[in-house]
Design a protein around this motif. Structure first.
Motif, PDB file in Angstrom:
ATOM      1  N   LEU A 100     -19.892   3.061   0.419  1.00  0.00           N
ATOM      2  CA  LEU A 100     -18.643   2.561   0.930  1.00  0.00           C
ATOM      3  C   LEU A 100     -17.917   2.143  -0.601  1.00  0.00           C
ATOM      4  O   LEU A 100     -18.272   1.882  -1.123  1.00  0.00           O
ATOM      5  N   ASP A 101     -16.799   2.549  -0.065  1.00  0.00           N
ATOM      6  CA  ASP A 101     -15.727   1.381  -1.638  1.00  0.00           C
ATOM      7  C   ASP A 101     -15.950   0.231  -1.398  1.00  0.00           C
ATOM      8  O   ASP A 101     -15.598  -0.568  -0.519  1.00  0.00           O
ATOM      9  N   PRO A 102     -15.819  -0.554  -2.912  1.00  0.00           N
ATOM     10  CA  PRO A 102     -15.214  -1.923  -2.697  1.00  0.00           C
ATOM     11  C   PRO A 102     -14.488  -2.391  -2.055  1.00  0.00           C
ATOM     12  O   PRO A 102     -14.303  -3.699  -1.791  1.00  0.00           O
ATOM     13  N   SER A 103     -13.507  -1.584  -2.593  1.00  0.00           N
ATOM     14  CA  SER A 103     -12.292  -2.134  -1.275  1.00  0.00           C
ATOM     15  C   SER A 103     -11.586  -0.751  -1.549  1.00  0.00           C
ATOM     16  O   SER A 103     -11.173   0.148  -2.215  1.00  0.00           O
ATOM     17  N   THR A 104     -10.549  -0.609  -0.197  1.00  0.00           N
ATOM     18  CA  THR A 104     -10.379   1.248  -0.125  1.00  0.00           C
ATOM     19  C   THR A 104      -8.859   1.223  -0.601  1.00  0.00           C
ATOM     20  O   THR A 104      -8.600   2.289  -0.431  1.00  0.00           O
ATOM     21  N   ASP A 105      -7.387   0.300  -0.773  1.00  0.00           N
ATOM     22  CA  ASP A 105      -6.721   0.578  -1.740  1.00  0.00           C
ATOM     23  C   ASP A 105      -6.803   0.154  -2.783  1.00  0.00           C
ATOM     24  O   ASP A 105      -5.987  -0.035  -3.803  1.00  0.00           O
ATOM     25  N   LEU A 106      -7.584  -0.474  -3.337  1.00  0.00           N
ATOM     26  CA  LEU A 106      -7.679  -1.055  -4.837  1.00  0.00           C
ATOM     27  C   LEU A 106      -8.693  -0.619  -5.632  1.00  0.00           C
ATOM     28  O   LEU A 106      -8.366   0.120  -6.724  1.00  0.00           O
ATOM     29  N   SER A 107     -10.384  -1.005  -5.531  1.00  0.00           N
ATOM     30  CA  SER A 107     -10.927  -0.718  -6.631  1.00  0.00           C
ATOM     31  C   SER A 107     -11.970   0.147  -5.579  1.00  0.00           C
ATOM     32  O   SER A 107     -12.636  -0.013  -4.342  1.00  0.00           O
ATOM     33  N   THR A 119      -1.918   1.830  -7.309  1.00  0.00           N
ATOM     34  CA  THR A 119      -3.413   0.826  -6.609  1.00  0.00           C
ATOM     35  C   THR A 119      -2.100  -0.792  -7.169  1.00  0.00           C
ATOM     36  O   THR A 119      -3.288  -2.057  -6.712  1.00  0.00           O
ATOM     37  N   SER A 120      -1.324  -1.203  -7.875  1.00  0.00           N
ATOM     38  CA  SER A 120      -0.853  -2.251  -7.997  1.00  0.00           C
ATOM     39  C   SER A 120      -0.127  -2.489  -6.728  1.00  0.00           C
ATOM     40  O   SER A 120       0.014  -1.260  -5.390  1.00  0.00           O
ATOM     41  N   ALA A 121      -0.025  -3.471  -5.735  1.00  0.00           N
ATOM     42  CA  ALA A 121       0.296  -3.448  -4.394  1.00  0.00           C
ATOM     43  C   ALA A 121       1.827  -3.760  -4.481  1.00  0.00           C
ATOM     44  O   ALA A 121       2.307  -4.950  -4.984  1.00  0.00           O
ATOM     45  N   LEU A 122       2.539  -2.191  -3.468  1.00  0.00           N
ATOM     46  CA  LEU A 122       3.679  -2.602  -3.070  1.00  0.00           C
ATOM     47  C   LEU A 122       4.390  -3.090  -1.582  1.00  0.00           C
ATOM     48  O   LEU A 122       3.556  -2.758  -1.435  1.00  0.00           O
ATOM     49  N   GLY A 133      -0.703   0.389  -2.437  1.00  0.00           N
ATOM     50  CA  GLY A 133      -1.578  -0.006  -3.741  1.00  0.00           C
ATOM     51  C   GLY A 133      -2.286  -1.344  -2.356  1.00  0.00           C
ATOM     52  O   GLY A 133      -2.424  -1.208  -1.748  1.00  0.00           O
ATOM     53  N   GLY A 134      -3.660  -2.314  -3.190  1.00  0.00           N
ATOM     54  CA  GLY A 134      -4.286  -3.574  -2.968  1.00  0.00           C
ATOM     55  C   GLY A 134      -4.404  -4.073  -3.047  1.00  0.00           C
ATOM     56  O   GLY A 134      -4.143  -4.859  -4.912  1.00  0.00           O
ATOM     57  N   THR A 135      -4.968  -4.753  -2.917  1.00  0.00           N
ATOM     58  CA  THR A 135      -5.596  -6.638  -3.670  1.00  0.00           C
ATOM     59  C   THR A 135      -6.570  -7.358  -3.441  1.00  0.00           C
ATOM     60  O   THR A 135      -7.684  -6.377  -2.263  1.00  0.00           O
TER      61      THR A 135
END
Ligand SMILES: [Zn+2]
Length: 595
Positions: free
Chosen positions: A199-206, A335-338, A350-352
């Motif tokens: 698993l990823d730590p988070s899918t759209d950031l990390s 990865t910035s949240a747009l 991107g993600g937060t």
């Protein structure tokens, strides 16, 4: 390493200069009674106070670490006794000590011994460098190096094969030029236990970038690899020397207060060393330290960890009042949240690090514990979420909301959000030395229109928001860029200092920041961000005697020479923490000759 010689020289010079400081003349006037008598008086200065009630003055007096008088020469006489050190400043510019509102002394030290890849390396150059390194260092247990250009590898990024083909027996982590992702080889992924089922730590950031079969490619975005890095990479032998050289360099550059932008997984190492310096009276400047949150699994325990750090490491010049959140990523690696997807990869915006609901709860937890918040926010969606959460949290609290919020970077922000900073009391932090084109890659990922918004500062100033400035240097090769005058010249001209007068000008021209605004942000603004507006940020009776005397008048000098401006003397709490005496000048001459 090119910069290392300079650090050694700088450290030697600063040690010598601190021994020689205090060689100013004793005042002949003795009209003061003993209770009025100040320890130091500056006369005949061009004192720009940053206090709107008394913007300019000629003289000031310091006693017990505080400013006890600001006014004309005549009025200063009653503070001058037989033991007062009186200095005629001869019309030199005198300012409050500067505040660097976000930078990273700890990582500068921690990565002092990391390896440097060739500049803008091709795949062949990376492989050749790795081959040579392994041949030269057969005992190496890990290779940590940087950096490769994100621009060179497109949406899919580099692949672990680049490293596997030449190094497969030890883990290798190669940082990108944004500092926000790394390329790992298969050995590193294996030791981390990461495969296609992980698993990823988070899918759209990390997360671990994957190929069409779900297999990790080795490109690891944001900070998913940092816990592993912390296990396999240890600080090197130059850590202590470089960390000390950096805080001394800050004093040399007129910075008396610094906000630590975070240390990833290295907080205990960094704060152990800073506490040691502080306890020994060797930490010349005030450091506002932080607990740094950069992975989702750190959120729930953040306050307990913050309290542990505060209890273990707080001292005279090292304080803990703030948590730092890496809330979104960066434009360069998407990865910035747009609010709208990336131009070259419409599959992501991107993600937060957390949802807005969790952020709101987190802010309320901080409110109950009286802890301030500093958030890395690059994209417009991240900024909207942060402001919305803050607004809602304030509404939920009866009475004063105890969290002071700073948003840093602000690279692409909707104008309607810019207008919210002032009414919400949110602080906007920017990094002046980036404005000559230092960061590249966003035009490709975001498209020209969004990229051209370009970390604009003027709209915040026009809206009346509190704006602060910082150097945000992370790696040792950025050491010199922490000089605030380097940053001031860059954002004042919007040209890279190192490229001279003919350097490319970063548009828009009307976003060139005036020296008045820069000094306000570096003094009053920074003090407000750090909740020190009652003790720092202006030259005013009752405030701490944090003061700098400049060789040049920053407001009148050639704008292409601002980066060369020199501090003649830096006072913190009424003590001289840097003096530009003959040893310091000799060091500069040696440095100019050799580098
Ligand atoms: Zn930073």
């Amino acid at each position: 390493m090119k910069g290392q010689r300079k650090w050694i020289l700088m450290t030697a010079a600063l040690v010598a200069s601190s021994l020689l400081s205090g060689c100013v003349g004793k005042g002949p006037v003795s009209q003061a009674n003993t209770t009025m008598q100040a320890e130091r008086v500056l006369l005949s200065g061009n004192i720009q106070t940053q206090n709107s009630a008394q913007p300019a003055a000629q003289a000031l007096a310091m006693k017990d670490g505080k400013i006890v008088y600001v006014g004309d020469n005549g009025g200063a006489e009653k503070f001058m006794g037989p033991n007062t050190q009186v200095e005629n400043v001869n019309g030199k510019l005198v300012l409050p000590g500067l505040v660097d509102a976000h930078t990273h002394p700890g990582t500068i030290g921690y990565f002092a011994d990391a390896q440097a890849l060739p500049d803008a390396p091709t795949v062949a150059a990376i492989q050749a460098w790795l081959t040579d390194y392994v041949n030269d260092n057969p005992e190496a247990k890990v290779i940590v190096a940087g950096s490769w250009r994100t621009l060179d590898f497109g949406v899919t990024g580099p692949n672990k094969r680049i490293i596997d083909e030449v190094v497969s027996h030890i883990p290798v982590l190669l940082f990108d030029d944004s500092g926000h992702s790394q390329l790992l080889n298969s050995k590193a992924l294996e030791l981390m236990g990461v495969d296609k089922n992980s698993l990823d730590p988070s899918t759209d950031l990390s997360f671990f970038a994957r190929d069409e079969n779900g297999e990790p490619t080795g490109w690891v975005k944001e900070f998913a690899a940092i816990p592993f890095l912390a296990k396999v990479y240890q600080k090197g032998e130059n850590f202590q020397m470089v960390l000390k050289a950096f805080v001394d360099y800050m004093a040399y550059s007129g910075v008396t207060t610094l906000f630590d932008g975070g240390n990833l997984a290295f907080e205990d190492d960094v704060y152990t060393e800073l506490k040691r310096l502080d306890d020994n009276g060797e930490l010349p400047i005030h450091i506002e330290a932080v607990h740094h949150l950069y992975l989702p699994n750190m959120i729930d325990g953040a306050l307990a960890e913050f309290k542990r750090l505060k209890k273990n490491y707080e001292g005279k010049n090292l304080k803990f009042n703030t948590i730092k959140i890496h809330f979104d990523g960066v434009n360069e690696i998407r990865t910035s949240a747009l609010s709208q997807p990336f131009s070259d990869d419409p599959s992501t915006s991107g993600g937060t690090l957390m949802t807005q609901t969790r952020l709101l709860e987190f802010m309320l937890e901080l409110h109950r514990e009286n802890v301030d918040l500093h958030m890395h926010t690059v994209g417009d969606r991240a900024v909207t979420m942060a402001l919305d959460a803050f607004e809602q949290a304030r509404l939920k609290v009866k009475g004063e909301f105890n969290v002071r919020l700073t948003l840093t970077h602000l690279e692409y922000v909707q104008m309607e959000d810019v207008k919210r900073f002032k009414p919400l009391g949110v602080i906007a932090n920017f990094t002046p030395h980036w404005y000559g084109g230092y960061i590249e890659g966003a035009e490709v990922t975001m498209g020209h229109e969004r990229e051209s918004w370009g970390m604009r500062v003027t709209p915040y100033i026009e809206e009346g928001a509190v704006v602060t400035y910082s150097s945000d240097v992370v790696t040792p090769d950025e050491f010199d860029r922490a000089n605030p005058f380097f940053g001031m010249q860059t954002i004042h001209t919007r040209q890279e200092v190192q490229d001279g007068k003919d350097a490319h000008v970063t548009l828009p021209l009307h976003d060139r920041i005036s020296m008045e605004n820069l000094i306000r942000g570096y003094t009053q603004g920074g003090a407000y961000q750090l909740r020190m507006e009652d003790t720092k940020g202006s030259i005013e009776v009752g405030k701490n005697a944090d003061i700098i005397i400049m060789r040049e008048n920053l407001f009148e000098m050639d704008k292409y020479e601002i980066s060369e401006a020199k501090v003649l003397k830096t006072f913190k709490d009424g003590e001289v923490i840097y003096e530009r005496n003959f040893v310091a000048i000799a060091e500069e001459i040696i440095y100019d000759l050799f580098f």
